[in-house]
Design a protein around this motif. Structure first.
Motif, short mmCIF file in Angstrom:
data_model
loop_
_atom_site.label_atom_id
_atom_site.label_comp_id
_atom_site.label_asym_id
_atom_site.label_seq_id
_atom_site.Cartn_x
_atom_site.Cartn_y
_atom_site.Cartn_z
N GLN A 1 24.88 -37.64 -44.77
CA GLN A 1 25.09 -36.31 -44.24
C GLN A 1 26.38 -36.26 -43.42
O GLN A 1 27.19 -35.36 -43.55
CB GLN A 1 23.89 -35.97 -43.36
N LEU A 2 26.56 -37.32 -42.58
CA LEU A 2 27.76 -37.40 -41.75
C LEU A 2 29.00 -37.38 -42.62
O LEU A 2 29.95 -36.65 -42.36
CB LEU A 2 27.75 -38.69 -40.95
N TYR B 1 37.05 -47.03 -39.50
CA TYR B 1 37.29 -47.10 -40.94
C TYR B 1 37.64 -48.51 -41.36
O TYR B 1 38.21 -49.28 -40.61
CB TYR B 1 38.43 -46.15 -41.33
N ARG B 2 37.27 -48.85 -42.56
CA ARG B 2 37.61 -50.15 -43.13
C ARG B 2 38.62 -49.93 -44.24
O ARG B 2 38.36 -49.17 -45.17
CB ARG B 2 36.36 -50.82 -43.70
N ARG C 1 39.07 -38.42 -43.56
CA ARG C 1 39.21 -39.86 -43.41
C ARG C 1 40.56 -40.37 -43.90
O ARG C 1 41.30 -40.99 -43.14
CB ARG C 1 38.04 -40.51 -44.15
N GLN D 1 29.67 -34.10 -44.07
CA GLN D 1 30.13 -33.16 -43.06
C GLN D 1 31.59 -33.37 -42.73
O GLN D 1 32.33 -32.44 -42.43
CB GLN D 1 29.32 -33.36 -41.78
N ALA E 1 24.20 -35.27 -34.87
CA ALA E 1 24.19 -34.61 -36.18
C ALA E 1 22.77 -34.21 -36.58
O ALA E 1 22.53 -33.12 -37.10
CB ALA E 1 24.80 -35.53 -37.23
N SER E 2 21.82 -35.11 -36.27
CA SER E 2 20.44 -34.81 -36.66
C SER E 2 19.88 -33.65 -35.85
O SER E 2 18.92 -33.01 -36.23
CB SER E 2 19.56 -36.05 -36.47
N GLU F 1 26.34 -40.33 -32.51
CA GLU F 1 26.81 -39.27 -33.40
C GLU F 1 25.73 -38.84 -34.37
O GLU F 1 25.53 -37.66 -34.63
CB GLU F 1 27.99 -39.76 -34.22
N GLU F 2 25.03 -39.84 -34.89
CA GLU F 2 23.98 -39.51 -35.86
C GLU F 2 22.87 -38.71 -35.19
O GLU F 2 22.32 -37.78 -35.78
CB GLU F 2 23.42 -40.81 -36.46
N VAL G 1 40.71 -44.98 -35.96
CA VAL G 1 40.87 -45.47 -37.32
C VAL G 1 40.56 -46.97 -37.40
O VAL G 1 39.89 -47.43 -38.33
CB VAL G 1 42.31 -45.18 -37.82
N LEU H 1 43.89 -41.77 -31.90
CA LEU H 1 43.81 -41.76 -33.37
C LEU H 1 43.78 -43.18 -33.93
O LEU H 1 42.94 -43.52 -34.77
CB LEU H 1 45.03 -40.99 -33.92
N HIS I 1 21.17 -39.83 -42.95
CA HIS I 1 22.07 -39.33 -41.90
C HIS I 1 23.51 -39.68 -42.20
O HIS I 1 24.40 -38.88 -42.05
CB HIS I 1 21.69 -39.94 -40.55
N THR J 1 27.65 -45.62 -33.94
CA THR J 1 27.53 -44.35 -34.64
C THR J 1 26.20 -43.68 -34.34
O THR J 1 25.96 -42.56 -34.75
CB THR J 1 27.64 -44.55 -36.17
N ALA K 1 24.28 -30.60 -34.70
CA ALA K 1 25.64 -30.35 -34.25
C ALA K 1 26.62 -30.51 -35.40
O ALA K 1 26.43 -31.35 -36.27
CB ALA K 1 26.00 -31.33 -33.13
N SER K 2 27.65 -29.69 -35.41
CA SER K 2 28.66 -29.84 -36.44
C SER K 2 29.54 -31.03 -36.06
O SER K 2 29.46 -31.56 -34.96
CB SER K 2 29.52 -28.59 -36.53
N ARG K 3 30.40 -31.43 -37.01
CA ARG K 3 31.26 -32.59 -36.76
C ARG K 3 32.17 -32.35 -35.56
O ARG K 3 32.36 -33.23 -34.72
CB ARG K 3 32.09 -32.80 -38.04
#
Lengths: 354, 287, 294
Positions: B7-8, C107-108, B17, B11, C194-195, C190-191, C103, C99, B4, C187, C198-200
């Motif tokens: 996949q994410l 994000y790292r 990013r 996508q 997505a599974s 979201e996963e 971030v 935003l 997943h 997450t 659904a699109s991003r």
């Protein structure tokens, strides 16, 4: 020291947590307050401890013959073990246990050497003498529970109160601690009350059990009394699995044991028979008091064989527990038709709401 | 699940990013880092000698002294209030608690200028108590007491705000345990409560201090801007700036900026400490 | 649910837990009367009496005079400017705050922790310092002003400068309200989305955004309320030209310097009422945010 509470009521807002509860705990006894969550058992314990005060119209709380109703927790000198232990997280184990001694007024405070000696012997008692310098977060749940107990015992209370003492522990540790606590109680003979929702724990550990439901005490008695002679369907139901046989009419009564049912139900008052699974007898031969049923499912692993049956007449499910020996003798198979007979049925009127 | 996640990521697109990170960095650089840099660059524009020179000014001295004095008077008072309010609110149930919480928040919502104005209307020459104070020759507005009062108002919620949620989340079981072991109120507070809230308390104090030293609007209204007497550091910065003494203004500003940076460091340490303690409790529960 | 973030966020954005984890009647501990009494006395002295003083002063003004004071074109212009600039700054902070929070949480990268700590700078930096630093940057000769001047864009000494200053002081609010929610969200949702195919973009608009909305609105309201009353950072960058770059708090200051106490009180009273309405809205929003997180 004995404990006596009389006509205690406690309301939180519009919710009545306790309704006119009275209870006596004898000197040196170990009593369990047993009931489902929300039945008021913890509230009762906290009222005994002075951590909660009952409604103004309530009767007194007596320790021996002293009325302690107006004293707060600080003056009652009871040992209280909290459900989540409530250890002081910034103190090590030694300091946790020593706390109650160190906060005493100067004139009755033991000196340093005495405190050290007392704490060490208590840690010995709870088998944590090597953990004195550790902090609560470095201990396992069972160890923390024992520290909480040692801390409560350090002030030499005459009464020990425990709120769900094993609630947060896993099954194995629970059992070990249970036996250990019973031994400890027998050694120290300190009047103790503990709260639990686990009937097995209450029946195994306590001298007497008080069963609570929706703010009332349903029954108080020795484990044998409450288990074998439950006062009402709630106690019957809460202390173990149960099969309920409705006896609405004469015909139904006949089926569940004519003679007893007739005797138990006066006039046409509706009644039901309550039977524990191990009191269901399975046989291959019919007589006047048996009910035909079909074997639906068999779970034979474990100390007893659990047989699920469906009555052929009403299609109601019946759960039976028989010894492995009996199971082998009967040679039961799923789908077979057999006869069941009710041993030791208890009759309660059906309008009783559990 | 690794699939997943892969996949994410795919996508999301390879560019999203870094693009998002770049935008956030640009925004923060523009609004946080550049002003910070600007303070020091301007302060040292004429060299380190000119920078040090600005602090020999007696008016600068008196501004620093007054600012320290105001902070020193404000913090203990608000500290006492913050602890008392947190104890009452986080440890007891009573009616009107929600209203009390809102009232404690009130100074956050009031413009600093209006905060100053309120004290002028109360203690000023034409204010409610003005004539009474004049008769007794007590001066509050355009004097140090007015500055302290305005600062007290502006920094009023800080420590209480820090402690209340902290003490609420910790619950009162440890204190009840101490009570049942025979501890009295003071012993409970000093031996059980205080050690548990010390980091939050420290941060509340340092934040209150930063605001007390840096308050501008409210103090500006009540101070009267008398050089050497009622000028705090921020007010002195304004005067120097308006006189085009930029090095002087930014030199003074650099001190307050350092104070702000220390505040942020303390916050990080406090957060790290309390997260560590929190993690310990979590691990314990799992065992 | 609660992590460290909840208990020690910056002031103004901490969510009080209205029913603490272990609900017990707590009137057993000592010190209730003493602490509540002291709290109420001190609250009255420092907050309530001054508030009563300004209300009393406002009531004493004749209605005609009051109306004249607040309907003066210069005053109306200052209200409009304060309102629009605060709204614009809060909107910018909502977008970039989201935003930034995203971030920082998701994000790292090198320097992330430092940036995270820096977000609180506007809370800790005195407003006067922010004011002179931003003015220096955005003046036509400054680091950024110099780049924009040839394009005909003026920031310092123009309404745009006010928006810049208000953006600075309101920056932490949205970040600090959204951040804990985003951390809690994880997450997994979201996963799952997505599974399920659904699109991003669908995942963001249908799953994440609705979860963030209460905290986003709370952060917006907090930033707006703070910007509305701000004075220190704006006076340096705005240029203070009547009808053009004069904000309401500055006008109160001006009236005070002219000893026009009635005028100052009238202008302040309108702003106070607006602030209290905002505080009320924030309270309701926070209640919504807490509820939707449980």
């Amino acid at each position: 020291m004995s404990i006596q509470v009389n006509n205690i009521s406690k309301t939180f807002g519009s919710f009545a947590a306790l309704k006119n509860v009275s209870l006596t705990v004898n000197d040196g006894e170990l009593v369990a307050l047993l009931g489902p969550s929300g039945c008021g058992k913890t509230t009762l314990l906290r009222i005994i401890a002075g951590l909660e005060f009952p409604d103004p119209a309530s009767g007194p709380v007596l320790f021996h013959t002293d009325d302690v109703s107006r004293q707060d927790a600080r003056r009652r000198r009871v040992g209280f073990v909290f459900q989540h232990y409530s250890l002081f997280r910034h103190m090590n184990i030694f300091d946790n246990v020593a706390f109650g001694l160190r906060v005493r007024p100067r004139n009755v405070r033991p000196n340093k050497a005495e405190i050290k000696h007392r704490v060490e012997s208590l840690l010995n008692l709870v088998q944590l003498e090597r953990h004195a310098a550790l902090y609560p977060w470095q201990l396992s749940g069972g160890q923390r529970q024992r520290v909480a107990l040692a801390r409560a015992l350090a002030v030499e209370p005459k009464i020990l109160l425990l709120d769900e003492p094993f609630g947060a522990l896993d099954a194995k540790v629970r059992k070990e601690l249970r036996h250990w606590l019973r031994r400890l109680h027998d050694e120290m003979a300190i009047t103790s009350v503990f709260v639990t929702h686990d009937q097995e724990e209450a029946l195994e550990l306590a001298d007497r059990v008080a069963v609570l439901n929706t703010g009332r005490i349903e029954q108080v008695g020795t484990p044998e009394e409450v288990y074998d002679h439950p006062a009402n369907p709630f106690v019957f139901n809460f202390l173990g699995n149960v099969n309920i046989f409705h006896c609405r009419d004469k015909e139904a009564r006949q089926q569940v044991g004519l003679a007893q049912a007739a005797a138990a139900t006066t006039g046409e008052k509706v009644a039901a028979a309550y039977v524990r699974p191990h009191d269901i007898e399975i046989s291959r031969a019919a007589d006047s008091e048996t009910i035909p049923a079909r074997v639906v499912h068999i779970a034979a692993a474990g100390p007893v064989a659990k047989i699920q049956l469906a009555r052929l007449d009403t299609r109601e499910m019946v759960h039976a527990e028989i010894t492995r020996q009996k199971y082998r003798q009967l040679n039961l198979n799923t789908g077979e038709s057999v006869y069941i007979k009710l041993q030791n049925p208890r009759y309660f009127s059906e309008d009783y709401v559990i | 699940m690794p699939t997943h996640r892969a996949q994410l990521k795919s996508q999301e697109g390879r560019w999203i990013r870094p693009a998002l990170i770049a935008m956030a960095l640009l925004f923060l650089a523009l609004f946080l880092l550049m002003p910070l840099a600007a303070v020091f660059v301007e302060a040292f524009r004429r060299g380190i000698g000119a920078y040090v020179q600005t602090f020999t000014d007696p008016y600068a001295h008196s501004a620093i002294r007054l600012t320290l004095l105001v902070a020193l008077m404000t913090i203990p008072v608000n500290l006492l209030f913050g602890v008392a309010a947190a104890w009452a609110i986080a440890r007891f149930e009573f009616r009107g608690k929600g209203v009390l919480l809102t009232l404690i928040d009130l100074p956050f919502a009031v413009s600093p200028v209006i905060a100053g104005l309120m004290f002028v209307l109360l203690f000023g020459l034409h204010g409610l108590l003005g004539p009474w104070l004049l008769e007794r020759d007590i001066q509050i507005i355009f004097a140090v007491p007015g500055i302290v009062l305005a600062t007290l108002f502006v920094t009023f919620p800080f420590i209480a705000r820090e402690l209340i949620p902290l003490m609420q989340s910790q619950g009162s079981e440890e204190e009840l345990a101490a009570l049942s072991l025979g501890a009295n109120g003071w012993q409970i507070f000093w031996k059980v409560t205080l050690p548990n809230i010390k980091w939050g308390l420290l941060y509340g104090i340092i934040l209150c201090n930063a605001r007390a030293m840096g308050e501008f609007g409210a103090v500006s209204v009540v101070s009267g801007h008398i050089r050497g007497q009622t000028n705090t550091m921020p007010l002195h910065i304004e005067i120097l700036y308006n006189e085009y003494d930029f090095v002087g203004a930014f030199a003074m500003a650099s001190l307050l900026t350092l104070l702000a940076l220390v505040t942020l460091v303390v916050k990080s340490v406090v957060e790290w400490k309390s997260n560590k303690e929190h993690a310990h409790t979590e691990i314990g529960v799992l065992q | 649910m609660t992590d460290g973030k909840d208990s020690d966020t910056m002031p103004g954005i901490t969510l009080y837990s209205r029913n603490a984890a272990r609900t017990t009647q707590r009137n057993i501990l000592p010190g209730f009367g003493l602490t509540l009494g002291y709290t109420l006395v001190y609250l009255s002295l420092i907050v309530l009496i001054p508030l009563a003083a300004i209300s009393l002063a406002a009531v004493k003004i004749e209605p005609g005079q009051f109306w004249a004071a607040i309907s003066d074109p210069r005053v109306v212009a200052s209200y409009r400017l304060s309102f629009i600039a605060a709204l614009a700054a809060a909107a910018i902070n909502t977008i970039f705050g989201l935003l930034t929070a995203w971030v920082l949480v998701r994000y790292r990268f090198a320097g992330r922790k430092l940036l995270d700590a820096m977000v609180d700078l506007p809370f800790a930096l005195p407003t006067a310092v922010a004011g002179i630093a931003l003015t220096t940057m955005y003046a036509p000769t400054g680091w950024i002003g110099r780049l924009l001047a040839p394009l005909g864009i003026q920031i310092a000494f123009a309404p745009l400068g006010i928006v810049v200053a208000l953006t600075f002081i309101g920056l932490p609010f949205v970040v600090r309200t959204v951040q804990p929610v985003l951390e809690d969200l994880g997450t997994e949702t979201e996963e799952t989305a997505a599974s399920l195919g659904a699109s991003r973009i669908q995942t963001f608009t249908r799953v994440i955004f609705p979860e963030l909305l209460p905290s986003l609105l709370t952060g917006f309201a907090l930033a707006f309320a703070r910007a509305l009353g701000e004075y220190g950072s704006v006076v340096f960058i705005s240029g203070n030209m009547p009808m053009r770059t004069e904000i309401a708090p500055l006008l109160i200051m001006t009236k005070l310097e002219q000893y026009d106490y009635a005028g100052a009180t009238a202008i302040a009273m309108v702003m106070l009422v607006l602030s209290f309405l905002l505080l009320l809205a924030i309270n309701l929003l926070q209640r919504w945010a807490t509820r939707s997180r449980q």
